[in-house]
Scaffold this active site. Structure first.
Site, short mmCIF file in Angstrom:
data_model
loop_
_atom_site.label_atom_id
_atom_site.label_comp_id
_atom_site.label_asym_id
_atom_site.label_seq_id
_atom_site.Cartn_x
_atom_site.Cartn_y
_atom_site.Cartn_z
N ASP A 82 0.86 -0.92 -0.20
CA ASP A 82 0.11 -0.04 0.34
C ASP A 82 0.97 1.54 -0.07
O ASP A 82 1.82 1.29 0.56
CB ASP A 82 -0.70 0.24 1.50
N HIS A 83 0.85 2.22 -1.11
CA HIS A 83 1.69 3.39 -0.59
C HIS A 83 2.88 3.12 -0.87
O HIS A 83 3.93 3.44 0.34
CB HIS A 83 0.87 4.62 0.31
N HIS A 178 -6.85 9.96 3.80
CA HIS A 178 -6.43 9.53 5.25
C HIS A 178 -6.50 9.55 6.33
O HIS A 178 -6.89 10.84 7.05
CB HIS A 178 -5.18 9.21 4.77
N GLY A 209 -9.08 5.83 1.67
CA GLY A 209 -9.16 7.43 3.06
C GLY A 209 -10.34 6.74 2.97
O GLY A 209 -11.44 7.64 3.59
N VAL A 231 -8.89 0.54 3.45
CA VAL A 231 -10.06 0.15 5.30
C VAL A 231 -8.41 0.26 5.69
O VAL A 231 -8.21 -0.71 5.88
CB VAL A 231 -11.43 -0.38 5.05
#
Length: 293
Positions: A82-83, A178, A209, A231
């Protein structure tokens, strides 16, 4: 089954539902996610962010753990970075065996975002790993970033971005942020922009977010074309509250038992959320080889 995000998100896009992408830092959360997916016959994505990866959940430990949980199941489970903003983090996860990665170069200008995303896409695709990218910028709720229209994803730029990067899913900025919103605050989402993005791109779209955005916003976003919802904050808060309540009720509870309470609370939360976004019951295993019903 341990798979990439690509096929599950294509199916979700075609059939207008969303898949949960749930942040995870330990065995108990991974078990809760996999148990919920199995119970709901729902595809699911396990997210681990770089910060979580470095503090709690190293790829070399989490990949074999999650594969061991996922492979016996008849539902698809993906493991996604993630990211991923740093190339070294992305390549570490690819080497360790992640099935999907997100390259987040949204903080850079348009051409640099394309350059970085293309590099990761080329590297990942040759290994059968799917890639999520981000255009526009989903900032932090505490800073009020979600309501900065300048951060929102432009339709014309999104079309060009996807054509040039060949990413498999695109995270779009339409008004969420976020983290935790202020009390009693519900973000206003740009649903017209979302509908235009879906029509122009016709591909899996991602909402970051999602925590605190409100059920009405989430349901409408899914109806208009969101297929992956991240989530983290909502689940972590729910799990912590359940464990805190049990500790107050039973102060001498054993460590293992309090972890079980947290796992059960997480599983129940995830199952409820899967119902809300329409992923429950989407996956029906057939011995004929047909995956989705």
């Amino acid at each position: 089954m341990y798979v990439s995000m690509k096929e599950m998100l294509l199916h979700a896009s075609e059939h207008r539902y969303a898949v949960m992408a749930i942040n995870c830092v330990n065995l108990e959360q991974a078990k809760a996610i996999c148990y919920a997916a199995d119970a709901e016959a729902a595809p699911v994505i396990i997210n681990i962010s770089p910060r979580q990866m470095k503090a709690h959940a190293t790829p070399e430990v989490m990949v074999p753990l999650i594969r061991a949980l996922a492979e016996p199941l008849d539902v698809p489970v993906a493991l996604n970075l993630d990211h991923g903003a740093e190339f070294k983090d992305i390549t570490r996860c690819i080497r360790a065996g992640y099935s999907s990665v997100m390259v987040d170069a949204s903080q850079y200008d348009f051409e640099e975002n394309i350059r970085r995303t293309r590099l990761v896409t080329a590297l990942a695709h040759e290994r059968g790993i799917s890639v999520e990218a981000e255009l526009g910028h989903v900032g932090q709720a505490a800073a009020g970033d979600g309501q900065e229209a300048d951060f929102y994803t432009r339709v014309d730029k999104a079309v060009e971005f996807v054509e040039r990067t060949h990413c498999d899913a695109l995270a779009v900025a339409i008004g969420t942020a976020h983290g935790s919103y202020p009390d009693n605050y519900v973000p206003q989402l740009d649903f017209d922009r979302l509908a235009q993005l879906k029509e122009a791109l016709n591909m899996p779209l991602v909402l970051h977010g999602g925590s605190g955005a409100g059920e009405a916003n989430i349901r409408k976003a899914v109806a208009l074309g969101i297929n992956k919802i991240n989530v983290c904050t909502d689940l972590f808060r729910h799990q912590r509250a359940a464990m805190h309540k049990q500790l107050n009720t039973e102060p001498t509870i054993d460590y293992m038992d309090i972890q079980m309470h947290g796992m059960q609370a997480a599983c129940a939360f995830i199952r409820s959320y899967m119902h809300m976004i329409g992923s429950s019951g989407r996956y029906q295993f057939r011995h004929t080889g047909d995956a989705y019903d």
